[in-house]
Design a protein around this motif. Structure first.
Motif, PDB file in Angstrom:
ATOM      1  N   MET A   1      29.274  52.031  34.421  1.00  0.00           N
ATOM      2  CA  MET A   1      28.891  51.206  35.553  1.00  0.00           C
ATOM      3  C   MET A   1      28.965  49.738  35.155  1.00  0.00           C
ATOM      4  O   MET A   1      28.814  49.389  34.000  1.00  0.00           O
ATOM      5  N   SER A   2      29.184  48.873  36.112  1.00  0.00           N
ATOM      6  CA  SER A   2      29.203  47.441  35.838  1.00  0.00           C
ATOM      7  C   SER A   2      28.609  46.697  37.034  1.00  0.00           C
ATOM      8  O   SER A   2      28.410  47.256  38.100  1.00  0.00           O
ATOM      9  N   THR A   3      28.328  45.429  36.815  1.00  0.00           N
ATOM     10  CA  THR A   3      27.799  44.564  37.863  1.00  0.00           C
ATOM     11  C   THR A   3      28.805  43.452  38.100  1.00  0.00           C
ATOM     12  O   THR A   3      29.265  42.814  37.147  1.00  0.00           O
ATOM     13  N   ARG A   4      29.135  43.245  39.359  1.00  0.00           N
ATOM     14  CA  ARG A   4      30.147  42.248  39.709  1.00  0.00           C
ATOM     15  C   ARG A   4      29.489  40.897  39.946  1.00  0.00           C
ATOM     16  O   ARG A   4      28.410  40.800  40.535  1.00  0.00           O
ATOM     17  N   LEU A   5      30.174  39.856  39.475  1.00  0.00           N
ATOM     18  CA  LEU A   5      29.747  38.480  39.694  1.00  0.00           C
ATOM     19  C   LEU A   5      30.941  37.718  40.245  1.00  0.00           C
ATOM     20  O   LEU A   5      31.977  37.616  39.572  1.00  0.00           O
ATOM     21  N   ALA A   6      30.834  37.217  41.450  1.00  0.00           N
ATOM     22  CA  ALA A   6      31.893  36.414  42.062  1.00  0.00           C
ATOM     23  C   ALA A   6      31.314  35.045  42.382  1.00  0.00           C
ATOM     24  O   ALA A   6      30.291  34.932  43.057  1.00  0.00           O
ATOM     25  N   LEU A   7      31.959  34.011  41.851  1.00  0.00           N
ATOM     26  CA  LEU A   7      31.518  32.633  42.050  1.00  0.00           C
ATOM     27  C   LEU A   7      32.711  31.783  42.439  1.00  0.00           C
ATOM     28  O   LEU A   7      33.833  32.040  41.993  1.00  0.00           O
ATOM     29  N   PRO A 104      26.509  46.069  23.204  1.00  0.00           N
ATOM     30  CA  PRO A 104      27.343  46.832  24.136  1.00  0.00           C
ATOM     31  C   PRO A 104      27.647  46.050  25.424  1.00  0.00           C
ATOM     32  O   PRO A 104      27.901  46.634  26.468  1.00  0.00           O
ATOM     33  N   ILE A 105      27.614  44.699  25.346  1.00  0.00           N
ATOM     34  CA  ILE A 105      27.800  43.862  26.532  1.00  0.00           C
ATOM     35  C   ILE A 105      29.191  43.249  26.524  1.00  0.00           C
ATOM     36  O   ILE A 105      29.631  42.699  25.516  1.00  0.00           O
ATOM     37  N   SER A 106      29.867  43.330  27.682  1.00  0.00           N
ATOM     38  CA  SER A 106      31.186  42.719  27.830  1.00  0.00           C
ATOM     39  C   SER A 106      31.417  42.345  29.285  1.00  0.00           C
ATOM     40  O   SER A 106      30.660  42.753  30.170  1.00  0.00           O
ATOM     41  N   ALA A 107      32.461  41.594  29.517  1.00  0.00           N
ATOM     42  CA  ALA A 107      32.842  41.230  30.884  1.00  0.00           C
ATOM     43  C   ALA A 107      34.351  41.080  30.922  1.00  0.00           C
ATOM     44  O   ALA A 107      34.990  40.740  29.916  1.00  0.00           O
ATOM     45  N   ASP A 108      34.911  41.351  32.083  1.00  0.00           N
ATOM     46  CA  ASP A 108      36.351  41.248  32.276  1.00  0.00           C
ATOM     47  C   ASP A 108      36.579  40.847  33.723  1.00  0.00           C
ATOM     48  O   ASP A 108      35.869  41.316  34.620  1.00  0.00           O
ATOM     49  N   GLY A 109      37.551  39.969  33.944  1.00  0.00           N
ATOM     50  CA  GLY A 109      37.806  39.590  35.330  1.00  0.00           C
ATOM     51  C   GLY A 109      38.922  38.597  35.490  1.00  0.00           C
ATOM     52  O   GLY A 109      39.712  38.355  34.569  1.00  0.00           O
ATOM     53  N   THR A 110      38.974  38.017  36.678  1.00  0.00           N
ATOM     54  CA  THR A 110      40.035  37.084  37.039  1.00  0.00           C
ATOM     55  C   THR A 110      39.460  35.724  37.385  1.00  0.00           C
ATOM     56  O   THR A 110      38.275  35.596  37.720  1.00  0.00           O
ATOM     57  N   MET A 111      40.343  34.731  37.314  1.00  0.00           N
ATOM     58  CA  MET A 111      39.989  33.366  37.689  1.00  0.00           C
ATOM     59  C   MET A 111      41.182  32.791  38.439  1.00  0.00           C
ATOM     60  O   MET A 111      42.315  33.188  38.194  1.00  0.00           O
ATOM     61  N   VAL A 124      35.916  32.617  40.222  1.00  0.00           N
ATOM     62  CA  VAL A 124      35.765  33.523  39.086  1.00  0.00           C
ATOM     63  C   VAL A 124      35.196  34.832  39.618  1.00  0.00           C
ATOM     64  O   VAL A 124      34.229  34.833  40.376  1.00  0.00           O
ATOM     65  N   ASP A 125      35.803  35.933  39.207  1.00  0.00           N
ATOM     66  CA  ASP A 125      35.358  37.257  39.641  1.00  0.00           C
ATOM     67  C   ASP A 125      35.275  38.138  38.388  1.00  0.00           C
ATOM     68  O   ASP A 125      36.304  38.489  37.810  1.00  0.00           O
ATOM     69  N   LEU A 126      34.066  38.445  37.944  1.00  0.00           N
ATOM     70  CA  LEU A 126      33.856  39.187  36.700  1.00  0.00           C
ATOM     71  C   LEU A 126      33.129  40.503  36.946  1.00  0.00           C
ATOM     72  O   LEU A 126      32.263  40.591  37.819  1.00  0.00           O
ATOM     73  N   ASP A 127      33.472  41.498  36.152  1.00  0.00           N
ATOM     74  CA  ASP A 127      32.702  42.737  36.073  1.00  0.00           C
ATOM     75  C   ASP A 127      31.992  42.715  34.733  1.00  0.00           C
ATOM     76  O   ASP A 127      32.633  42.666  33.676  1.00  0.00           O
ATOM     77  N   VAL A 144      23.956  38.412  34.625  1.00  0.00           N
ATOM     78  CA  VAL A 144      24.445  37.733  35.839  1.00  0.00           C
ATOM     79  C   VAL A 144      23.527  36.557  36.188  1.00  0.00           C
ATOM     80  O   VAL A 144      23.989  35.455  36.486  1.00  0.00           O
ATOM     81  N   THR A 145      22.227  36.761  36.127  1.00  0.00           N
ATOM     82  CA  THR A 145      21.274  35.687  36.414  1.00  0.00           C
ATOM     83  C   THR A 145      21.465  34.526  35.442  1.00  0.00           C
ATOM     84  O   THR A 145      21.462  33.357  35.835  1.00  0.00           O
ATOM     85  N   GLY A 146      21.660  34.835  34.157  1.00  0.00           N
ATOM     86  CA  GLY A 146      21.888  33.800  33.156  1.00  0.00           C
ATOM     87  C   GLY A 146      23.165  33.020  33.418  1.00  0.00           C
ATOM     88  O   GLY A 146      23.183  31.791  33.330  1.00  0.00           O
ATOM     89  N   ILE A 147      24.227  33.720  33.772  1.00  0.00           N
ATOM     90  CA  ILE A 147      25.500  33.054  34.057  1.00  0.00           C
ATOM     91  C   ILE A 147      25.356  32.157  35.279  1.00  0.00           C
ATOM     92  O   ILE A 147      25.815  31.008  35.273  1.00  0.00           O
ATOM     93  N   ARG A 148      24.718  32.657  36.313  1.00  0.00           N
ATOM     94  CA  ARG A 148      24.522  31.838  37.521  1.00  0.00           C
ATOM     95  C   ARG A 148      23.753  30.558  37.189  1.00  0.00           C
ATOM     96  O   ARG A 148      24.045  29.493  37.713  1.00  0.00           O
TER      97      ARG A 148
END
Length: 169
Positions: A1-7, A104-111, A124-127, A144-148
């Motif tokens: 499972m992952s959590t999406r972050l779109a900014l 065990p933390i990672s993120a992958d996405g597009t910009m 930016v759109d990250l999982d 996600v809260t930290g990144i925001r």
């Protein structure tokens, strides 16, 4: 499972100004140095034609790490971030991969950077994934809260860089 972050953030500078900035290794270091510590390292930088690849290493100061993540650590939290960009005068496209060694933390996405009437928009759109049974979702939400929380300061640093380059140009 992952959590999406779109900014996304709008900038009053065109895509060519962003493309020029993305082609500079120092820009990548400066945009992430949100606490002004100067501890961001550009580990690798490659430019071949319209393609740019940058690898950055960023220690996270104590107190800025979510408590649920801090419990997983046996030292200073370090983020390794790889960005690969294809630069163009009308659009810049990128991929981001983020790892946190020894966790065990990672993120992958597009910009992307695309033109708008009054400038451009960085999106930016990250999982974000925390592969921890039962706790993963909570860790992901904390990340996600930290990144925001950091994006406002990162936005300010990007804006300052682009404004300084416009004045110098």
């Amino acid at each position: 499972m992952s959590t999406r972050l779109a900014l996304s953030r709008a900038y009053p500078y065109g895509v060519p100004a962003f493309a020029a900035a993305l082609a500079e290794p120092e820009f990548h270091r400066v945009k992430l140095d949100v606490d002004g510590s100067g501890r961001i390292d550009v580990v690798a930088f490659e430019r071949a034609g319209r393609r740019v690849r940058v690898v950055l290493r960023q220690p996270v100061p104590p107190g800025q790490v979510p408590a649920v993540v801090e419990r997983l650590l046996s030292g200073v939290l370090v983020i390794e971030r790889t960005e690969e960009w294809t630069l163009g005068p009308e659009r810049c496209e990128g991929r981001a991969r983020v790892s946190v060694p020894n966790t065990p933390i990672s993120a992958d996405g597009t910009m992307s950077v695309v033109g708008e009437d009054a400038g451009s928009r960085l999106a930016v759109d990250l999982d974000i994934t925390a592969a921890v049974p039962l706790l993963g979702g909570g860790i992901e939400r904390s990340v996600v809260t930290g990144i925001r929380g950091l994006t406002g300061r990162e936005h300010d640093r990007i804006s300052r860089w682009l404004a300084d380059e416009e004045r110098a140009g």
